[in-house]
Design a protein around this motif. Structure first.
Motif, PDB file in Angstrom:
ATOM      1  N   GLY A 207       0.931  -1.398  -0.021  1.00  0.00           N
ATOM      2  CA  GLY A 207      -0.233   0.063   0.016  1.00  0.00           C
ATOM      3  C   GLY A 207       0.672   0.986   0.030  1.00  0.00           C
ATOM      4  N   GLU A 208       2.376   1.131   0.261  1.00  0.00           N
ATOM      5  CA  GLU A 208       2.887   2.653   0.813  1.00  0.00           C
ATOM      6  C   GLU A 208       3.606   3.095  -0.722  1.00  0.00           C
ATOM      7  OE1 GLU A 208       3.240  -1.155   2.653  1.00  0.00           O
ATOM      8  OE2 GLU A 208       4.718  -0.792   2.959  1.00  0.00           O
ATOM      9  N   SER A 209       3.442   1.454  -1.322  1.00  0.00           N
ATOM     10  CA  SER A 209       4.856   1.842  -2.713  1.00  0.00           C
ATOM     11  C   SER A 209       4.371   3.055  -3.496  1.00  0.00           C
ATOM     12  CB  SER A 209       4.375   0.622  -4.102  1.00  0.00           C
ATOM     13  OG  SER A 209       4.615  -0.615  -3.625  1.00  0.00           O
ATOM     14  N   LEU A 210       5.300   4.063  -3.925  1.00  0.00           N
ATOM     15  CA  LEU A 210       5.364   5.112  -4.590  1.00  0.00           C
ATOM     16  C   LEU A 210       3.989   4.882  -5.720  1.00  0.00           C
ATOM     17  CD1 LEU A 210       8.634   6.410  -4.235  1.00  0.00           C
ATOM     18  CD2 LEU A 210       7.628   7.568  -3.491  1.00  0.00           C
ATOM     19  N   SER A 211       4.409   3.793  -6.644  1.00  0.00           N
ATOM     20  CA  SER A 211       3.549   3.985  -7.651  1.00  0.00           C
ATOM     21  C   SER A 211       1.690   3.800  -7.224  1.00  0.00           C
ATOM     22  CB  SER A 211       3.799   2.442  -8.058  1.00  0.00           C
ATOM     23  OG  SER A 211       3.811   1.211  -7.124  1.00  0.00           O
ATOM     24  N   ARG A 212       1.306   3.249  -6.321  1.00  0.00           N
ATOM     25  CA  ARG A 212      -0.007   3.147  -5.225  1.00  0.00           C
ATOM     26  C   ARG A 212      -0.126   4.864  -5.046  1.00  0.00           C
ATOM     27  NH1 ARG A 212      -1.957  -2.114  -5.513  1.00  0.00           N
ATOM     28  NH2 ARG A 212      -3.026  -0.836  -4.080  1.00  0.00           N
ATOM     29  N   GLN A 213       0.409   6.114  -5.563  1.00  0.00           N
ATOM     30  CA  GLN A 213      -0.156   7.362  -5.604  1.00  0.00           C
ATOM     31  C   GLN A 213      -0.493   7.734  -6.929  1.00  0.00           C
ATOM     32  OE1 GLN A 213       2.824   9.896  -3.119  1.00  0.00           O
ATOM     33  NE2 GLN A 213       3.010   7.447  -1.973  1.00  0.00           N
ATOM     34  N   ARG A 214      -1.421   7.589  -7.064  1.00  0.00           N
ATOM     35  CA  ARG A 214      -1.750   8.087  -8.595  1.00  0.00           C
ATOM     36  C   ARG A 214      -1.169   8.848  -9.677  1.00  0.00           C
ATOM     37  NH1 ARG A 214      -4.388   4.940 -12.514  1.00  0.00           N
ATOM     38  NH2 ARG A 214      -5.881   6.287 -14.669  1.00  0.00           N
ATOM     39  N   THR A 215      -1.688   9.948  -8.909  1.00  0.00           N
ATOM     40  CA  THR A 215      -0.640  11.169  -8.848  1.00  0.00           C
ATOM     41  C   THR A 215       0.006  11.389  -9.300  1.00  0.00           C
ATOM     42  OG1 THR A 215      -2.865  12.750  -7.964  1.00  0.00           O
ATOM     43  CG2 THR A 215      -1.523  13.909  -8.964  1.00  0.00           C
ATOM     44  N   ARG A 216       1.528  10.909  -8.362  1.00  0.00           N
ATOM     45  CA  ARG A 216       2.335  11.006  -8.673  1.00  0.00           C
ATOM     46  C   ARG A 216       2.894  10.523 -10.086  1.00  0.00           C
ATOM     47  NH1 ARG A 216       6.446  10.306  -3.510  1.00  0.00           N
ATOM     48  NH2 ARG A 216       7.415  11.297  -5.361  1.00  0.00           N
ATOM     49  N   GLN A 257      -6.269  14.937 -10.785  1.00  0.00           N
ATOM     50  CA  GLN A 257      -6.254  16.266  -9.650  1.00  0.00           C
ATOM     51  C   GLN A 257      -7.138  16.650  -9.642  1.00  0.00           C
ATOM     52  OE1 GLN A 257      -3.472  18.342 -12.677  1.00  0.00           O
ATOM     53  NE2 GLN A 257      -2.043  17.616 -11.278  1.00  0.00           N
ATOM     54  N   ALA A 258      -8.532  16.652 -10.403  1.00  0.00           N
ATOM     55  CA  ALA A 258      -9.884  16.998 -10.280  1.00  0.00           C
ATOM     56  C   ALA A 258     -10.497  16.258  -9.024  1.00  0.00           C
ATOM     57  CB  ALA A 258     -10.590  17.473 -11.424  1.00  0.00           C
ATOM     58  N   LYS A 259     -10.439  14.680  -8.973  1.00  0.00           N
ATOM     59  CA  LYS A 259     -10.894  14.041  -7.802  1.00  0.00           C
ATOM     60  C   LYS A 259     -10.345  14.513  -6.763  1.00  0.00           C
ATOM     61  CE  LYS A 259     -10.828   9.990  -8.886  1.00  0.00           C
ATOM     62  NZ  LYS A 259     -10.199   8.720  -9.397  1.00  0.00           N
ATOM     63  N   VAL A 260      -8.825  14.709  -6.649  1.00  0.00           N
ATOM     64  CA  VAL A 260      -8.224  14.917  -5.358  1.00  0.00           C
ATOM     65  C   VAL A 260      -8.884  16.303  -5.008  1.00  0.00           C
ATOM     66  CG1 VAL A 260      -6.270  14.985  -4.633  1.00  0.00           C
ATOM     67  CG2 VAL A 260      -6.672  13.442  -5.818  1.00  0.00           C
ATOM     68  N   ALA A 261      -8.654  17.022  -5.867  1.00  0.00           N
ATOM     69  CA  ALA A 261      -9.614  18.278  -5.074  1.00  0.00           C
ATOM     70  C   ALA A 261     -11.069  18.550  -4.538  1.00  0.00           C
ATOM     71  CB  ALA A 261      -9.381  19.231  -5.958  1.00  0.00           C
ATOM     72  N   LYS A 327       0.373  -1.809 -10.690  1.00  0.00           N
ATOM     73  CA  LYS A 327       1.185  -1.232 -10.166  1.00  0.00           C
ATOM     74  C   LYS A 327       0.707   0.520 -10.765  1.00  0.00           C
ATOM     75  CE  LYS A 327       5.167  -2.351  -7.606  1.00  0.00           C
ATOM     76  NZ  LYS A 327       6.110  -1.245  -7.081  1.00  0.00           N
ATOM     77  N   VAL A 328      -0.252   0.268 -11.595  1.00  0.00           N
ATOM     78  CA  VAL A 328      -1.020   1.085 -12.248  1.00  0.00           C
ATOM     79  C   VAL A 328      -0.742   1.575 -12.952  1.00  0.00           C
ATOM     80  CG1 VAL A 328      -3.203   3.131 -11.921  1.00  0.00           C
ATOM     81  CG2 VAL A 328      -2.258   1.248  -9.859  1.00  0.00           C
ATOM     82  N   GLY A 329       0.753   0.914 -13.644  1.00  0.00           N
ATOM     83  CA  GLY A 329       1.832   1.421 -14.394  1.00  0.00           C
ATOM     84  C   GLY A 329       2.670   0.911 -14.400  1.00  0.00           C
ATOM     85  N   PRO A 330       3.609   1.184 -14.889  1.00  0.00           N
ATOM     86  CA  PRO A 330       5.104   0.798 -14.783  1.00  0.00           C
ATOM     87  C   PRO A 330       5.858   0.421 -13.317  1.00  0.00           C
ATOM     88  CG  PRO A 330       5.061   3.270 -16.083  1.00  0.00           C
ATOM     89  CD  PRO A 330       4.196   2.767 -15.660  1.00  0.00           C
ATOM     90  N   SER A 331       6.511  -0.813 -13.469  1.00  0.00           N
ATOM     91  CA  SER A 331       6.392  -0.686 -11.846  1.00  0.00           C
ATOM     92  C   SER A 331       8.076   0.100 -11.517  1.00  0.00           C
ATOM     93  CB  SER A 331       7.070  -2.141 -11.520  1.00  0.00           C
ATOM     94  OG  SER A 331       8.389  -1.781 -12.897  1.00  0.00           O
TER      95      SER A 331
END
Length: 335
Positions: A207-216, A257-261, A327-331
């Motif tokens: 859960g703490e993987s950077l790749s789980r942070q979708r915006t980043r 970004q709109a969703k997060v806002a 990972k919702v994208g590249p590893s």
């Protein structure tokens, strides 16, 4: 001199790295060295790796203050002596035949410079499933295919040292999608990729993987594509593919970004992002949500159902959601 140099960045990996070490020491192919770079861990990572290094001279522990996965991998590659380099993250594991199978691809296909593997997911919504779709044989992977499918190259990749010597290391300013940027640079330089079809590892989802942070993650992909666009020949198929992906991920980022806002009740910011999305052809649904966020914030909570509108909005924009991956994208390395 070892044939294969295994490259591992490690940050606070004490809970997992014993299993990773055991999987490498169990390899059928034994002519390897292993450079593990502790990236400023605050747990027992150094003690654990140090104890194994004291018992096995093939393991080398390097230490640095926290500088991220790119810097850690670069340091290891700069010290590596092998003819081949192999990436392994500090919480992932290999089956005993992993190195043997990847090196066999190089033996049977002499034109190959990089062999990208696959593994089984461990944890997450796709637990137990392969990280990549099955392919027949060991097909070539073109630059255009790599651009259009950002999940096509897996972090468990083995490559000739001349790739590193030719294109250099990772961009140390990039902390997400740094591996994808490296693969695109290698493909753009003319190096030949092949896919290895058999899952011979386990890829841990945390859960703490950077790749789980979708915006980043999206920001990292956009950075990688913008650099690829600069390197692409204007008017080429590759350049067109890069531009297409840039449009796709820039739209995805605005939507995210709109969703997060909206989640954070930052309605003016949400409206700005949605207006920008509307300017890209997002349609009336985006425009209506932007109007509510800007002028009727009390109703904007209803508009937060934007999450369920994603497929419709992206279809309107003529882009597609990222392909399903572990990972919702590249590893990414978990550092």
């Amino acid at each position: 001199m070892a044939a294969v140099s295994i490259i591992t960045p490690a940050w606070n990996a004490a809970a997992y790295i014993e299993e990773t070490i055991a999987s490498v020491r169990a390899q059928a192919f034994e002519d390897w060295e292993w450079l593990i770079v502790d990236d400023g861990s605050t747990d027992d990572t150094v003690a654990i790796v140090g104890a194994h290094a004291a018992r096995d001279p093939r393991i080398t522990l390097l230490r640095q203050t926290n500088a991220g996965p790119s810097a850690a991998r670069n340091r290891a590659m700069g010290r590596a002596a092998g003819q081949w380099f192999a990436f392994l993250d500090s919480d992932d594991t290999w089956a005993p035949r992993f190195l043997e199978a990847q090196l066999d691809v190089f033996t049977r296909h002499h034109d190959t410079d990089l062999v990208t593997a696959t593994a089984f997911n461990r944890g997450g919504p796709f637990d137990g499933q392969p990280t990549r779709a099955f392919v027949d044989g060991e097909p070539l992977l073109s630059f255009e295919e790599m651009v259009l499918d950002e999940t096509s190259v897996f972090i468990m990749t083995v490559f000739r040292r001349r790739v590193f010597e030719t294109i250099g290391g990772f961009d140390e300013s990039q902390w997400t999608s740094e591996d994808y940027d490296f693969w695109l640079r290698a493909a753009g330089a003319g190096f030949v990729f092949r896919r290895s079809p058999e899952p011979l590892g386990w890829y841990r989802i945390r859960g703490e993987s950077l790749s789980r942070q979708r915006t980043r993650m999206l920001e990292g992909l956009i950075t990688s594509y913008r650099k690829a666009e600069v390197r692409s020949r204007i008017g080429s198929r590759e350049c067109a593919a890069v531009k297409r992906q840039l449009r796709r991920f820039e739209a995805e980022l605005l939507l995210e970004q709109a969703k997060v806002a909206l989640e954070q009740r930052q309605f003016a910011t949400a409206a700005d992002r949605l207006d920008a999305l509307r300017a890209r052809g997002g349609g009336w649904l985006v425009g209506m949500t932007a109007f509510l966020a800007r002028h009727m914030p009390s109703l904007a909570g209803v508009a937060y159902r934007l999450r369920s509108w994603r497929p419709r909005i992206l279809t309107t924009l003529n882009v597609h959601s990222p392909a399903r991956s572990s990972k919702v994208g590249p590893s990414f390395a978990r550092t």
